[in-house]
Every structure is written in C-alpha cells, then in structure tokens.
Design a protein around this motif. Structure first.
Motif, mmCIF file in Angstrom:
data_model
loop_
_atom_site.group_PDB
_atom_site.id
_atom_site.type_symbol
_atom_site.label_atom_id
_atom_site.label_comp_id
_atom_site.label_asym_id
_atom_site.label_seq_id
_atom_site.Cartn_x
_atom_site.Cartn_y
_atom_site.Cartn_z
ATOM 1 N N VAL A 160 0.402 -1.233 0.132
ATOM 2 C CA VAL A 160 -0.469 0.011 0.138
ATOM 3 C C VAL A 160 0.523 1.375 -0.419
ATOM 4 O O VAL A 160 0.165 2.525 -0.877
ATOM 5 C CB VAL A 160 -1.405 -0.313 0.542
ATOM 6 N N ASN A 161 1.958 0.989 0.517
ATOM 7 C CA ASN A 161 2.839 2.247 0.844
ATOM 8 C C ASN A 161 3.433 2.561 -0.326
ATOM 9 O O ASN A 161 3.762 3.472 -0.324
ATOM 10 C CB ASN A 161 3.736 2.304 2.066
ATOM 11 N N ALA A 162 4.419 1.577 -1.195
ATOM 12 C CA ALA A 162 4.612 1.614 -2.406
ATOM 13 C C ALA A 162 3.726 2.551 -3.600
ATOM 14 O O ALA A 162 3.774 3.183 -4.015
ATOM 15 C CB ALA A 162 4.932 0.330 -3.365
ATOM 16 N N LEU A 163 2.250 1.890 -3.520
ATOM 17 C CA LEU A 163 1.191 2.482 -4.568
ATOM 18 C C LEU A 163 1.175 4.267 -3.981
ATOM 19 O O LEU A 163 0.984 4.913 -4.463
ATOM 20 C CB LEU A 163 -0.058 1.759 -4.262
ATOM 21 N N LEU A 164 1.089 4.491 -2.575
ATOM 22 C CA LEU A 164 0.808 5.809 -2.291
ATOM 23 C C LEU A 164 1.718 6.738 -2.867
ATOM 24 O O LEU A 164 1.749 8.098 -2.942
ATOM 25 C CB LEU A 164 0.636 5.678 -0.623
ATOM 26 N N TYR A 165 2.889 6.225 -2.786
ATOM 27 C CA TYR A 165 4.388 6.960 -3.730
ATOM 28 C C TYR A 165 3.997 7.130 -4.858
ATOM 29 O O TYR A 165 4.335 7.909 -5.435
ATOM 30 C CB TYR A 165 5.428 6.316 -2.755
ATOM 31 N N GLU A 166 3.573 5.864 -5.230
ATOM 32 C CA GLU A 166 4.178 5.969 -6.919
ATOM 33 C C GLU A 166 3.000 7.262 -7.078
ATOM 34 O O GLU A 166 3.115 8.140 -7.774
ATOM 35 C CB GLU A 166 3.277 4.244 -7.618
ATOM 36 N N LYS A 167 1.171 7.041 -6.398
ATOM 37 C CA LYS A 167 0.467 8.364 -6.759
ATOM 38 C C LYS A 167 1.073 9.059 -6.620
ATOM 39 O O LYS A 167 0.423 10.406 -7.787
ATOM 40 C CB LYS A 167 -0.831 7.633 -6.174
ATOM 41 N N TRP A 168 0.915 9.507 -5.720
ATOM 42 C CA TRP A 168 1.594 11.985 -5.170
ATOM 43 C C TRP A 168 3.254 11.068 -4.805
ATOM 44 O O TRP A 168 3.518 12.075 -4.343
ATOM 45 C CB TRP A 168 0.757 10.581 -3.251
ATOM 46 N N GLU A 169 3.401 10.833 -6.021
ATOM 47 C CA GLU A 169 5.175 10.996 -5.593
ATOM 48 C C GLU A 169 5.492 12.467 -5.991
ATOM 49 O O GLU A 169 6.177 12.311 -5.029
ATOM 50 C CB GLU A 169 5.498 10.095 -7.070
ATOM 51 N N ASP A 170 4.801 13.255 -7.205
ATOM 52 C CA ASP A 170 5.562 14.733 -7.770
ATOM 53 C C ASP A 170 5.125 15.458 -5.838
ATOM 54 O O ASP A 170 5.410 16.018 -5.559
ATOM 55 C CB ASP A 170 4.803 15.124 -8.647
ATOM 56 N N THR A 171 3.804 15.378 -5.364
ATOM 57 C CA THR A 171 3.913 16.062 -4.542
ATOM 58 C C THR A 171 4.707 15.736 -3.189
ATOM 59 O O THR A 171 5.146 16.862 -2.504
ATOM 60 C CB THR A 171 1.746 15.304 -3.919
ATOM 61 N N LEU A 172 4.985 14.486 -3.021
ATOM 62 C CA LEU A 172 5.163 13.858 -1.910
ATOM 63 C C LEU A 172 6.811 14.538 -1.918
ATOM 64 O O LEU A 172 7.689 14.790 -0.524
ATOM 65 C CB LEU A 172 5.418 12.735 -1.637
ATOM 66 N N LYS A 173 7.626 14.736 -3.227
ATOM 67 C CA LYS A 173 8.786 14.963 -3.300
ATOM 68 C C LYS A 173 9.521 16.352 -2.944
ATOM 69 O O LYS A 173 10.239 16.740 -2.567
ATOM 70 C CB LYS A 173 8.975 14.631 -4.651
ATOM 71 N N GLU A 174 7.911 17.530 -2.539
ATOM 72 C CA GLU A 174 7.938 18.937 -2.259
ATOM 73 C C GLU A 174 8.129 18.948 -0.582
ATOM 74 O O GLU A 174 8.243 19.509 -0.172
ATOM 75 C CB GLU A 174 6.635 19.075 -2.580
#
Length: 71
Positions: free
Chosen positions: A37-51
């Motif tokens: 689930v964490n991997a899917l969340l990171y993939e989905k929101w990668e651009d937002t989380l990188k900020e």
C-alpha cells in the motif's frame, strides 16, 4: 488517511487537524499489506511527496525524533 487528505487539498479544500483524535488499527493482519500500500501511495503521489510533507509543521526541526508514541 494520507490519500484522503491529499485528495481534499487537490480539490481546493482544507484539512483540519484535531490533536484529540486517536486512530487505532483493528486488524493486525493488515500489517502484511502495508508495504504494498505504501508503494502504491508513493507512486500515486510521488510528485507531491517529493516537495516535502504538506502536513509537517514547519516550526519543528527536520531529522530529529521530536515525537513520542503512546499506546
């Protein structure tokens, strides 16, 4: 919760934090799914989380264990 909060922000709404709320897991077997689930969340929101974490209090220092879990 993270997915919901990010969707709310994307929709132009605000997220309100209530420090009195306590969330608890009912099913311990769900721990087996967390990595996927964490991997899917990171993939989905990668651009937002990188900020950076949009919910992190910028008045607190980064990189320190400045929290305590009670359980």
């Amino acid at each position: 919760m993270l997915d919901l909060c990010l969707k709310v922000i994307r929709a132009g709404r605000r997220v309100v934090f209530d420090p009195g709320v306590v969330a608890r897991k009912k099913d311990r077997r769900a721990d087996l799914l967390i990595d996927g689930v964490n991997a899917l969340l990171y993939e989905k929101w990668e651009d937002t989380l990188k900020e950076g974490d949009p919910f992190y209090n910028r008045n607190l220092p980064m990189g320190f264990e400045n929290y305590r879990f009670y359980g």
